[in-house]
Scaffold this active site. Structure first.
Site, mmCIF file in Angstrom:
data_model
loop_
_atom_site.group_PDB
_atom_site.id
_atom_site.type_symbol
_atom_site.label_atom_id
_atom_site.label_comp_id
_atom_site.label_asym_id
_atom_site.label_seq_id
_atom_site.Cartn_x
_atom_site.Cartn_y
_atom_site.Cartn_z
ATOM 1 N N GLY A 215 -5.645 7.948 4.108
ATOM 2 C CA GLY A 215 -5.017 7.078 3.122
ATOM 3 C C GLY A 215 -5.831 7.043 1.844
ATOM 4 N N ASN A 216 -5.541 6.106 0.985
ATOM 5 C CA ASN A 216 -6.339 5.935 -0.226
ATOM 6 C C ASN A 216 -6.468 4.452 -0.534
ATOM 7 O OD1 ASN A 216 -4.085 5.076 -1.977
ATOM 8 N ND2 ASN A 216 -3.335 7.136 -1.537
ATOM 9 N N ARG A 217 -7.193 4.123 -1.586
ATOM 10 C CA ARG A 217 -7.553 2.727 -1.834
ATOM 11 C C ARG A 217 -6.512 1.943 -2.638
ATOM 12 N NH1 ARG A 217 -12.914 2.530 -0.337
ATOM 13 N NH2 ARG A 217 -14.027 4.482 -0.604
ATOM 14 N N SER A 218 -5.355 2.503 -2.840
ATOM 15 C CA SER A 218 -4.337 1.779 -3.614
ATOM 16 C C SER A 218 -3.982 0.453 -2.932
ATOM 17 C CB SER A 218 -3.085 2.650 -3.730
ATOM 18 O OG SER A 218 -2.005 1.865 -4.180
ATOM 19 N N ALA A 283 0.619 5.587 -5.003
ATOM 20 C CA ALA A 283 -0.443 6.589 -4.861
ATOM 21 C C ALA A 283 -0.152 7.328 -3.557
ATOM 22 C CB ALA A 283 -1.802 5.907 -4.808
#
Ligand code: C5P
Length: 410
Positions: A215-218, A283
């Site tokens: 995943g990502n930090r969005s 994102a």
């Protein structure tokens, strides 16, 4: 109760003894100036008569999708309402709605409704505590619905505990509070009334196995701020939101929750044709594991290799279906040479505007409540730079730019 003045409320009743409370609830809604239409599941008609409720609501009451005299248009009813109040919500109706089953008029209107939905469960304490019920409640919340919590006290079974439906004043209070919140701020001009806006927001999670993901930090904050601002300006907003702790709700805001890029793509594709403006604020994970393991991967090996495959590019794919009246806004998060990359992206993805933010600016980007953006518009090739602002203010700036395209001629 002035916030309910002129509001169109669907009261949907399922088969619980608590249905008797709905006569008072409907009276309170009418007294507050709301327009009320009542739906009942067939089981609910055993607990309180349609005649009582049609008299109080001053409208016919429907308990069948198809009756001998007519077919009741659930889509029209779903679109008519500013809010839907499902009370009492039985374990059975909750299970149906959480799973998309549709064999009552209540379920059919629920699935068609674009308005916020409030549900007030009513059941015995063990039914309420059962993991199946709790999972259904969680699912309904994840789908963007509002839970009106159960009370603790005497139950119809004679037992005492959690599961009592909220009282009529409390049900009406929730709606009142909701409309107050969405109306209480300074009057916002309905400059986007009649426009349909599609927004993707948040990260996506790409499963590696049942417990791990890429995943990502969005956080989803920017997309959610855009959705709320557009709804405030009168647009019908469809927000496709990835895994985010945020759970936005507002009049004219429809939220679809998704986890993966492919789910987001599917949901966005379904809504795209109808929209006037699409804002791709999500994102999206560019890659996903080629395989998702059915079981948790054990740490037996010293190294683990993951093969990744590319996810669909939602913005770039939908852009190819763009109709003349549609306008598209993309986001670009760059860690270097932002302006140049944003210009390339504007052309490559054929957007009408690109919102550029860089991670280098203090307080900008993922997780923060603030953002510092520049907006590059295709028509005039102009780059407007903005100061560091709250994401709500940034949403205002972005929509102000978009509004210059209205009225959009096809
Ligand atoms: O190419 P890049 O990921 O930087 O492009 C960013 C823009 O494209 C954003 O508006 C983002 O929401 C969108 N995008 C998308 N689907 C992807 C990747 C990006 O819609 N798979």
């Amino acid at each position: 109760m002035r916030h309910l003045e002129g509001k169109r409320i669907i009261v949907a009743i399922s088969g619980s003894i608590a249905a008797y409370k709905m006569a008072t609830t409907i009276r309170l809604l009418i007294k507050a100036g709301a327009e009320v239409r009542v739906l009942m599941t067939p089981a609910a008609t055993h607990f309180i008569t349609p005649l009582t409720l049609s008299t109080l609501s001053k409208n016919p009451v429907f308990s069948e999708v198809i009756s001998e005299e007519s077919w009741n248009n659930h889509v029209e009813m779903g679109l008519w309402a500013d809010a839907m109040l499902l009370a009492p919500a039985t374990a059975n109706t909750l299970a149906q709605l959480a799973n998309g089953l549709c064999d009552t008029i209540v379920a059919a209107v629920y699935l068609s409704a674009r308005c916020p939905v409030f549900f007030a469960p009513a059941m015995d304490l063990d039914m309420w505590a059962h993991p199946a019920t709790q999972a259904n409640v969680k699912r309904l919340i994840d789908h963007g619905n509002h839970l009106i919590p159960v009370g603790n006290g005497e139950l119809a079974s004679g037992l005492s505990g959690e599961g009592r439906m909220a009282e009529p004043e409390d049900l009406v209070g929730h709606l009142h509070h909701f409309f107050g919140e969405s109306q209480g701020k300074p009057e916002v001009q309905q400059t986007m009334a009649g426009k349909k806006v599609l927004i993707t927001a948040g990260p996506t999670h790409e499963p590696i196995d049942p417990v791990r993901y890429i995943g990502n930090r969005s956080s989803g904050k920017m997309g959610v701020a855009l959705a709320l601002e557009a709804a405030k300006r009168g647009a019908h907003v469809h927000l496709i939101l990835g895994p985010s702790v945020l759970n936005p709700a507002a009049a004219h805001l429809q939220v679809t929750r998704v986890d993966t890029a492919r789910e987001m793509f599917k949901a966005a594709s379904g809504a795209f044709e109808q929209c006037d403006l699409a804002i791709f604020a999500a994102a999206v994970a560019d890659y996903r594991p080629e395989q998702t393991a059915d079981q948790k991967i054990k740490k037996t090996e010293d190294a683990l290799r993951l093969d990744l495959v590319k996810n669909p590019d939602i913005a770039a794919t939908l852009e190819k279906q763009k109709q003349a009246h549609q306008r598209l806004i993309g986001f670009a998060l760059e860690t270097q040479a932002g302006e140049e990359h944003a210009r390339q992206k504007l052309n490559r993805k054929n957007m009408d505007a690109i919102v550029l933010n860089t991670l280098q600016d203090e307080g900008a980007g993922f997780q923060h409540d603030t953002n510092k953006v520049s907006i590059l518009t295709a028509a005039d090739n102009k780059l407007r730079r903005f100061e560091l602002k709250t994401k709500e203010q940034v949403a205002t700036d972005i929509l102000d730019v978009a509004e210059q395209w209205w009225p959009v001629k096809g």
